[in-house]
Write a protein that holds these residues in place. Structure first.
Motif, PDB file in Angstrom:
ATOM      1  N   HIS A 108       8.526   1.310  -9.078  1.00 26.72           N
ATOM      2  CA  HIS A 108       8.163   1.752  -7.737  1.00 26.72           C
ATOM      3  C   HIS A 108       8.169   0.547  -6.812  1.00 26.72           C
ATOM      4  N   PRO A 109       8.610   0.719  -5.554  1.00 20.10           N
ATOM      5  CA  PRO A 109       8.638  -0.422  -4.629  1.00 20.10           C
ATOM      6  C   PRO A 109       7.260  -0.940  -4.240  1.00 20.10           C
ATOM      7  N   ASP A 110       6.201  -0.135  -4.446  1.00 19.83           N
ATOM      8  CA  ASP A 110       4.840  -0.561  -4.112  1.00 19.83           C
ATOM      9  C   ASP A 110       3.921  -0.250  -5.295  1.00 19.83           C
ATOM     10  N   PRO A 111       4.019  -1.036  -6.374  1.00 18.52           N
ATOM     11  CA  PRO A 111       3.213  -0.742  -7.564  1.00 18.52           C
ATOM     12  C   PRO A 111       1.716  -0.717  -7.295  1.00 18.52           C
ATOM     13  N   ALA A 112       1.235  -1.573  -6.398  1.00 17.87           N
ATOM     14  CA  ALA A 112      -0.200  -1.634  -6.122  1.00 17.87           C
ATOM     15  C   ALA A 112      -0.703  -0.307  -5.566  1.00 17.87           C
ATOM     16  N   PHE A 113       0.094   0.327  -4.711  1.00 20.98           N
ATOM     17  CA  PHE A 113      -0.295   1.616  -4.135  1.00 20.98           C
ATOM     18  C   PHE A 113      -0.415   2.681  -5.224  1.00 20.98           C
ATOM     19  N   VAL A 114       0.562   2.724  -6.118  1.00 22.62           N
ATOM     20  CA  VAL A 114       0.546   3.743  -7.175  1.00 22.62           C
ATOM     21  C   VAL A 114      -0.591   3.479  -8.150  1.00 22.62           C
ATOM     22  N   LYS A 115      -0.813   2.225  -8.513  1.00 24.50           N
ATOM     23  CA  LYS A 115      -1.923   1.897  -9.409  1.00 24.50           C
ATOM     24  C   LYS A 115      -3.259   2.318  -8.804  1.00 24.50           C
ATOM     25  N   ALA A 116      -3.429   2.086  -7.500  1.00 25.90           N
ATOM     26  CA  ALA A 116      -4.675   2.468  -6.837  1.00 25.90           C
ATOM     27  C   ALA A 116      -4.869   3.977  -6.865  1.00 25.90           C
ATOM     28  N   LEU A 117      -3.796   4.741  -6.648  1.00 24.47           N
ATOM     29  CA  LEU A 117      -3.886   6.200  -6.699  1.00 24.47           C
ATOM     30  C   LEU A 117      -4.254   6.666  -8.103  1.00 24.47           C
ATOM     31  N   TYR A 118      -3.634   6.086  -9.115  1.00 24.53           N
ATOM     32  CA  TYR A 118      -3.944   6.468 -10.495  1.00 24.53           C
ATOM     33  C   TYR A 118      -5.411   6.187 -10.819  1.00 24.53           C
TER      34      TYR A 118
END
Length: 212
Positions: free
Chosen positions: A169-179
């Motif tokens: 994903h181009p923004d891993p931090a965003f996805v990790k935060a959502l998870y």
């Protein structure tokens, strides 16, 4: 907590999907079921730990439902484009016991709760208004089995087991935060990438394989 329920290969046709999985895993996934209420059909295979693989596609003999289909299957141009780009393992489904809570907090991502099958509902599934994958597949689709989880006895077990899954994903931090916010159990690992792309490491009777 959300739990990994199944992973999805979203194909232009079931034959395309079965052929792709055969090429990746060196086995044929048996036919599953027709979703008469959604105009789709699938093949399914157990992956261990109450998780399974689904190959899903538009059913050419199925109905046209009165709302958007799940997994973005109304947009066949995008399905084909993703397929040709090698984005074939396109997402996953997470199970919850409280879909109302998830949708209330994150309806902009997951869409609205839909009770299915329409006539005599046995489960609930969150579907965006346009039927698209949540965050283009970076977020899971959400299912609530309403106390009656999928029976693994109905899904063939060919000795195949999911070892790990990761998503680019181009923004891993965003996805990790959502998870983290969703308290997801066994989420995919997230790494930097140009776009959403999944890879799953799967143990098969003929060795460790990668499904893409």
């Amino acid at each position: 907590m959300l739990k990994l329920d199944h992973i999805t290969v979203i194909a232009p046709t079931l034959a395309d999907g079965v052929a792709h999985v055969r090429a990746c895993l060196d086995l044929d996934v048996p036919f599953g079921t027709r979703h008469g209420y959604m105009g789709t059909h699938n093949h399914r295979l157990q992956l261990g730990n109450n998780v399974y693989l689904e190959i899903v596609a538009l059913d050419p003999d199925g109905i046209t439902p009165g709302r958007a289909r799940w997994f973005g299957l109304d947009n066949q141009d995008k399905i084909r484009s993703d397929w040709e780009e090698g984005r074939r393992l396109r997402g996953w489904v997470a199970a919850t016991k409280s879909i109302d809570t998830v949708v209330s907090a994150h309806g902009a991502v997951f869409g609205e709760k839909v009770l299915l099958p329409t006539a005599e509902p046995t489960f609930a599934f969150a579907i965006p208004a346009d039927g698209s994958l949540p965050l283009d597949g970076a977020a899971p689709s959400i299912i609530d089995h309403r106390g009656d989880p999928t029976s693994m006895a109905e899904i063939p077990d060919l000795g195949v087991r999911l070892v790990s899954m990761r998503v680019e994903h181009p923004d891993p931090a965003f996805v990790k935060a959502l998870y983290r916010e969703l308290s997801i159990d066994r989420p995919p690992a997230i790494i930097q990438g140009a776009g959403v792309r999944y890879r799953a490491q799967i143990k098969t009777p003929t060795g460790l394989k990668e499904l893409t």
